[in-house]
Motif scaffolding. Structure first.
Motif, mmCIF file in Angstrom:
data_model
loop_
_atom_site.group_PDB
_atom_site.id
_atom_site.type_symbol
_atom_site.label_atom_id
_atom_site.label_comp_id
_atom_site.label_asym_id
_atom_site.label_seq_id
_atom_site.Cartn_x
_atom_site.Cartn_y
_atom_site.Cartn_z
ATOM 1 N N ILE A 1 0.841 -1.202 0.000
ATOM 2 C CA ILE A 1 0.000 0.000 0.000
ATOM 3 C C ILE A 1 0.873 1.248 0.000
ATOM 4 N N LEU A 2 1.896 1.275 0.842
ATOM 5 C CA LEU A 2 2.764 2.454 0.886
ATOM 6 C C LEU A 2 3.515 2.642 -0.431
ATOM 7 N N ARG A 3 3.913 1.545 -1.070
ATOM 8 C CA ARG A 3 4.585 1.656 -2.375
ATOM 9 C C ARG A 3 3.632 2.214 -3.437
ATOM 10 N N ALA A 4 2.396 1.764 -3.409
ATOM 11 C CA ALA A 4 1.421 2.267 -4.373
ATOM 12 C C ALA A 4 1.145 3.745 -4.130
ATOM 13 N N ILE A 5 1.085 4.144 -2.882
ATOM 14 C CA ILE A 5 0.813 5.541 -2.545
ATOM 15 C C ILE A 5 1.939 6.441 -3.050
ATOM 16 N N ARG A 6 3.158 5.939 -3.085
ATOM 17 C CA ARG A 6 4.285 6.736 -3.592
ATOM 18 C C ARG A 6 4.085 7.175 -5.035
ATOM 19 N N GLN A 7 3.248 6.467 -5.778
ATOM 20 C CA GLN A 7 3.009 6.792 -7.181
ATOM 21 C C GLN A 7 1.957 7.882 -7.372
ATOM 22 N N VAL A 8 1.300 8.293 -6.292
ATOM 23 C CA VAL A 8 0.284 9.345 -6.392
ATOM 24 C C VAL A 8 0.986 10.652 -6.752
ATOM 25 N N PRO A 9 0.546 11.316 -7.814
ATOM 26 C CA PRO A 9 1.264 12.508 -8.288
ATOM 27 C C PRO A 9 1.160 13.728 -7.359
ATOM 28 N N SER A 10 0.035 13.928 -6.739
ATOM 29 C CA SER A 10 -0.164 15.114 -5.904
ATOM 30 C C SER A 10 0.440 14.916 -4.514
ATOM 31 N N ASP A 11 1.281 15.868 -4.090
ATOM 32 C CA ASP A 11 1.914 15.771 -2.771
ATOM 33 C C ASP A 11 0.891 15.739 -1.643
ATOM 34 N N SER A 12 -0.120 16.582 -1.743
ATOM 35 C CA SER A 12 -1.115 16.638 -0.667
ATOM 36 C C SER A 12 -1.934 15.346 -0.612
ATOM 37 N N ASP A 13 -2.289 14.802 -1.770
ATOM 38 C CA ASP A 13 -3.024 13.531 -1.802
ATOM 39 C C ASP A 13 -2.168 12.392 -1.271
ATOM 40 N N ARG A 14 -0.893 12.398 -1.663
ATOM 41 C CA ARG A 14 0.036 11.361 -1.196
ATOM 42 C C ARG A 14 0.145 11.394 0.324
ATOM 43 N N LYS A 15 0.318 12.586 0.878
ATOM 44 C CA LYS A 15 0.433 12.740 2.332
ATOM 45 C C LYS A 15 -0.845 12.275 3.029
ATOM 46 N N TYR A 16 -1.999 12.664 2.471
ATOM 47 C CA TYR A 16 -3.280 12.260 3.048
ATOM 48 C C TYR A 16 -3.413 10.738 3.062
ATOM 49 N N LEU A 17 -3.082 10.095 1.945
ATOM 50 C CA LEU A 17 -3.204 8.641 1.846
ATOM 51 C C LEU A 17 -2.217 7.922 2.767
ATOM 52 N N GLN A 18 -1.002 8.448 2.897
ATOM 53 C CA GLN A 18 -0.031 7.842 3.813
ATOM 54 C C GLN A 18 -0.537 7.914 5.251
ATOM 55 N N ASP A 19 -1.035 9.080 5.630
ATOM 56 C CA ASP A 19 -1.568 9.233 6.987
ATOM 57 C C ASP A 19 -2.761 8.313 7.212
ATOM 58 N N TRP A 20 -3.632 8.227 6.194
ATOM 59 C CA TRP A 20 -4.805 7.359 6.298
ATOM 60 C C TRP A 20 -4.378 5.899 6.490
ATOM 61 N N ALA A 21 -3.437 5.431 5.677
ATOM 62 C CA ALA A 21 -2.992 4.038 5.762
ATOM 63 C C ALA A 21 -2.380 3.751 7.131
ATOM 64 N N ARG A 22 -1.521 4.637 7.589
ATOM 65 C CA ARG A 22 -0.887 4.433 8.902
ATOM 66 C C ARG A 22 -1.916 4.369 10.016
ATOM 67 N N GLU A 23 -2.873 5.298 9.988
ATOM 68 C CA GLU A 23 -3.902 5.331 11.031
ATOM 69 C C GLU A 23 -4.788 4.094 10.998
ATOM 70 N N GLU A 24 -5.144 3.630 9.796
ATOM 71 C CA GLU A 24 -5.979 2.432 9.684
ATOM 72 C C GLU A 24 -5.261 1.212 10.269
ATOM 73 N N PHE A 25 -3.993 1.056 9.929
ATOM 74 C CA PHE A 25 -3.254 -0.095 10.448
ATOM 75 C C PHE A 25 -3.058 0.019 11.952
ATOM 76 N N LYS A 26 -2.780 1.209 12.453
ATOM 77 C CA LYS A 26 -2.635 1.394 13.900
ATOM 78 C C LYS A 26 -3.940 1.116 14.625
ATOM 79 N N ARG A 27 -5.038 1.601 14.042
ATOM 80 C CA ARG A 27 -6.344 1.454 14.682
ATOM 81 C C ARG A 27 -6.751 -0.015 14.789
ATOM 82 N N LYS A 28 -6.360 -0.804 13.816
ATOM 83 C CA LYS A 28 -6.762 -2.213 13.795
ATOM 84 C C LYS A 28 -5.680 -3.155 14.311
ATOM 85 N N LYS A 29 -4.643 -2.588 14.875
ATOM 86 C CA LYS A 29 -3.503 -3.365 15.361
ATOM 87 C C LYS A 29 -3.887 -4.350 16.464
ATOM 88 N N SER A 30 -4.874 -4.012 17.259
ATOM 89 C CA SER A 30 -5.219 -4.843 18.411
ATOM 90 C C SER A 30 -6.121 -6.021 18.070
#
Length: 88
Positions: free
Chosen positions: A29-58
């Motif tokens: 997922i993080l590798r795919a997000i690196r291909q997003v052209p817009s910096d703001s969209d890329r940052k948003y998606l990275q934060d979203w992915a990290r938060e989703e994985f952290k939230r479901k870690k338990s």
């Protein structure tokens, strides 16, 4: 008495394999997000992915984890399709 190097809770083989699947999905997922052209969209998606994985870690239930991996793979494929369409 010598202290053990093993963590207090040792993973079973099945848990270890699921953990590897989750980590592989996260990296893909993080590798795919690196291909997003817009910096703001890329940052948003990275934060979203990290938060989703952290939230479901338990999560510990096998069926729940398997379902989340399936959903994550579907979301990854959707992201890859969207990126492919954006490039064409």
């Amino acid at each position: 008495m010598a202290s053990s190097r093993l963590p207090p809770t040792v993973l079973t083989l099945k848990q270890f394999m699921r953990r590897q699947q989750v980590l592989l999905l996260y990296r893909k997922i993080l590798r795919a997000i690196r291909q997003v052209p817009s910096d703001s969209d890329r940052k948003y998606l990275q934060d979203w992915a990290r938060e989703e994985f952290k939230r479901k870690k338990s999560a510990t239930e096998e069926d729940t984890i398997r379902m989340m991996i399936t959903q994550g793979n579907m979301q990854l494929k959707e992201l890859e399709r969207t990126l492919a369409l954006a490039k064409s």
